[in-house]
Design a protein around this motif. Structure first.
Motif, short mmCIF file in Angstrom:
data_model
loop_
_atom_site.label_atom_id
_atom_site.label_comp_id
_atom_site.label_asym_id
_atom_site.label_seq_id
_atom_site.Cartn_x
_atom_site.Cartn_y
_atom_site.Cartn_z
N VAL A 120 0.88 -1.18 0.00
CA VAL A 120 0.00 0.00 0.00
C VAL A 120 0.91 1.22 0.00
O VAL A 120 1.80 1.35 0.85
N PHE A 121 0.69 2.10 -0.98
CA PHE A 121 1.64 3.18 -1.21
C PHE A 121 1.14 4.54 -0.73
O PHE A 121 1.92 5.42 -0.39
N CYS A 122 -0.19 4.73 -0.74
CA CYS A 122 -0.73 6.06 -0.42
C CYS A 122 -2.06 5.91 0.30
O CYS A 122 -2.81 4.95 0.08
N VAL A 123 -2.35 6.89 1.16
CA VAL A 123 -3.53 6.79 2.01
C VAL A 123 -3.99 8.19 2.42
O VAL A 123 -3.17 9.10 2.53
N ASN A 124 -5.28 8.38 2.61
CA ASN A 124 -5.83 9.64 3.11
C ASN A 124 -7.20 9.43 3.74
O ASN A 124 -7.96 8.57 3.31
N PHE A 125 -7.50 10.24 4.76
CA PHE A 125 -8.86 10.33 5.33
C PHE A 125 -9.67 11.34 4.52
O PHE A 125 -9.12 12.28 3.95
N ASN A 126 -10.99 11.17 4.53
CA ASN A 126 -11.85 12.27 4.08
C ASN A 126 -12.02 13.25 5.24
O ASN A 126 -11.60 12.97 6.37
N LEU A 127 -12.60 14.42 4.96
CA LEU A 127 -12.71 15.46 5.98
C LEU A 127 -13.52 14.99 7.19
O LEU A 127 -13.17 15.27 8.33
N GLN A 128 -14.59 14.24 6.93
CA GLN A 128 -15.42 13.72 8.03
C GLN A 128 -14.68 12.64 8.82
O GLN A 128 -15.07 12.31 9.94
N ASN A 159 -11.46 15.31 -2.11
CA ASN A 159 -11.72 16.75 -2.11
C ASN A 159 -12.36 17.13 -0.78
O ASN A 159 -12.57 16.28 0.10
N ARG A 160 -12.68 18.43 -0.64
CA ARG A 160 -13.06 18.94 0.67
C ARG A 160 -14.34 18.31 1.23
O ARG A 160 -14.42 17.99 2.41
N ASP A 161 -15.34 18.12 0.38
CA ASP A 161 -16.59 17.53 0.89
C ASP A 161 -16.62 16.00 0.77
O ASP A 161 -17.60 15.35 1.12
N GLY A 162 -15.51 15.42 0.28
CA GLY A 162 -15.41 13.96 0.23
C GLY A 162 -16.13 13.30 -0.92
O GLY A 162 -16.15 12.08 -1.01
N SER A 163 -16.70 14.10 -1.82
CA SER A 163 -17.49 13.51 -2.91
C SER A 163 -16.62 12.98 -4.05
O SER A 163 -17.04 12.10 -4.79
N PRO A 174 -6.63 23.47 -0.99
CA PRO A 174 -7.49 23.61 0.20
C PRO A 174 -8.94 24.00 -0.13
O PRO A 174 -9.86 23.52 0.52
N ASN A 175 -9.15 24.83 -1.15
CA ASN A 175 -10.53 25.22 -1.50
C ASN A 175 -11.22 24.21 -2.41
O ASN A 175 -12.40 24.35 -2.73
N GLY A 176 -10.49 23.18 -2.85
CA GLY A 176 -11.07 22.11 -3.66
C GLY A 176 -11.25 22.42 -5.13
O GLY A 176 -11.69 21.57 -5.90
N LYS A 177 -10.86 23.63 -5.54
CA LYS A 177 -11.08 24.01 -6.95
C LYS A 177 -9.97 23.54 -7.88
O LYS A 177 -10.17 23.43 -9.09
N PHE A 178 -8.81 23.30 -7.32
CA PHE A 178 -7.63 22.98 -8.13
C PHE A 178 -7.01 21.67 -7.68
O PHE A 178 -7.25 21.20 -6.57
N ILE A 179 -6.19 21.10 -8.56
CA ILE A 179 -5.43 19.90 -8.22
C ILE A 179 -3.97 20.14 -8.56
O ILE A 179 -3.65 20.56 -9.68
N LEU A 180 -3.10 19.92 -7.59
CA LEU A 180 -1.66 20.02 -7.80
C LEU A 180 -1.16 18.64 -8.21
O LEU A 180 -1.40 17.67 -7.50
N VAL A 181 -0.49 18.57 -9.37
CA VAL A 181 -0.05 17.28 -9.91
C VAL A 181 1.45 17.32 -10.17
O VAL A 181 1.96 18.25 -10.82
N ALA A 182 2.16 16.32 -9.66
CA ALA A 182 3.59 16.17 -9.93
C ALA A 182 3.79 15.04 -10.94
O ALA A 182 3.12 14.01 -10.87
#
Length: 317
Positions: A114-122, A163-167, A207-215
């Protein structure tokens, strides 16, 4: 020399970061560093199979989290800063109580590292990506996988983020694609990038959910507007051809993009102007991970096996 500042852009108002402290407790590559959302704690994950929780204020070690049987590639904090989840080469995700340092759940289902992980805001869901090429969404309470995206990528998944609302979930992969998914049913909503080469090594919502930073593994960071499907900004000057280096947004004092680099430095760019504004020197191997404190002008960075340290940097007020 700890720092070098480039010319151009809002130089007059920029206060440079300086090195504050080096944390040397890990015994192998440090793969990830993240400040907790309330800013009180800093967590680091390592290929030495452990995580360490540090006090953000004193930078003293509070807990070492032991239990994974292989190295750890990623970690994430729950919104209330009470729990940490970790992604390991042992194919599991563990959920830890950050207060006491105990493992409260082990999530099993991936068939490879498993390489990557994240929680949703809730913080009721966790998303994970694996070398098995699958994305899984997990129910935190039950520890069960509630969604599997089987055929989204044809190579290891390098990055997953709600994203911010988890959708929505954004994912990146070595297959060169960056995709946006519906969290509820796993439907593919948009393919942002589908280039085969270079690999997409990291992606996260702003943070505002409008953009995505991609490397991508051609020394490039791009800021995308995901609703229009167009990129707005390019950030370059760092070195990134091999490793899945994480980058992030700094918002406590002006808006900056911060990234690690394979030349052992941390880079900061002005988000709007795109100019590189500072390069932090001191690590002795690739800087794989960076994190910005939520309220203070403080950055932590992590070095690979030739370095094995976490460095903390601050802006003087």
């Amino acid at each position: 020399m700890a720092t070098s500042t480039s010319s151009g852009g809002n130089q007059s108002s920029y206060r440079p970061y300086r090195h504050l402290k080096t944390l040397t407790d890990h015994e192998s590559a440090v793969s990830c560093v993240k400040f907790s959302n309330d800013g009180t704690l800093l967590a680091s994950a390592s290929l030495d199979k452990t995580l360490i929780i540090w006090s953000s204020a004193t930078l003293s070690r509070l807990h070492r989290l032991v239990g994974h049987s292989e190295g750890i590639s990623d970690l994430a904090w729950s919104s209330d800063s009470h729990y940490i989840c970790s992604a390991s080469d042992d194919t599991t995700i563990r959920i830890w109580d950050a207060t006491g340092g105990d493992c409260v759940k082990t999530l099993r289902g991936h068939l490879d590292a498993v390489f990557c992980v994240n929680f949703n805001l809730q913080s009721n869901l966790i998303v994970s990506g694996s070398f098995d090429q699958k994305i899984r969404v997990w129910d935190v309470k039950t520890g069960k996988s509630v969604l599997v995206i089987d055929d989204g990528h044809t190579m290891p998944v390098t990055s997953v983020h709600f994203n911010r609302d988890g959708s929505f979930i954004v994912s990146g992969s070595h297959d060169g694609s960056c995709k946006i998914w519906d969290t509820n049913n796993g439907d593919l909503l948009k393919t942002l990038i589908d280039d085969k080469v270079p690999a997409v090594s990291f992606a996260k919502f702003s943070p505002n959910g409008k953009f995505i930073l991609v490397a991508t593994l051609n020394d490039t960071l791009k800021l995308w507007n995901h609703s229009s499907g167009k990129f707005l900004k390019i950030y370059s000057g760092h070195v990134n051809r091999v490793y899945c280096i994480t980058s992030t947004f700094s918002v406590t004092n002006g808006k900056y993009i911060v990234s690690g680099s394979e030349d052992c430095c941390v880079y900061l760019w002005d988000l709007q102007q795109k100019n590189m504004i500072q390069k932090l020197e001191g690590h002795t191997d690739t800087v794989i991970s960076v994190t910005c404190h939520p309220t203070e002008n403080k950055i932590a960075s992590a070095g690979l096996a030739g370095d094995r340290t976490v460095r903390v940097w601050v802006q003087d007020s």
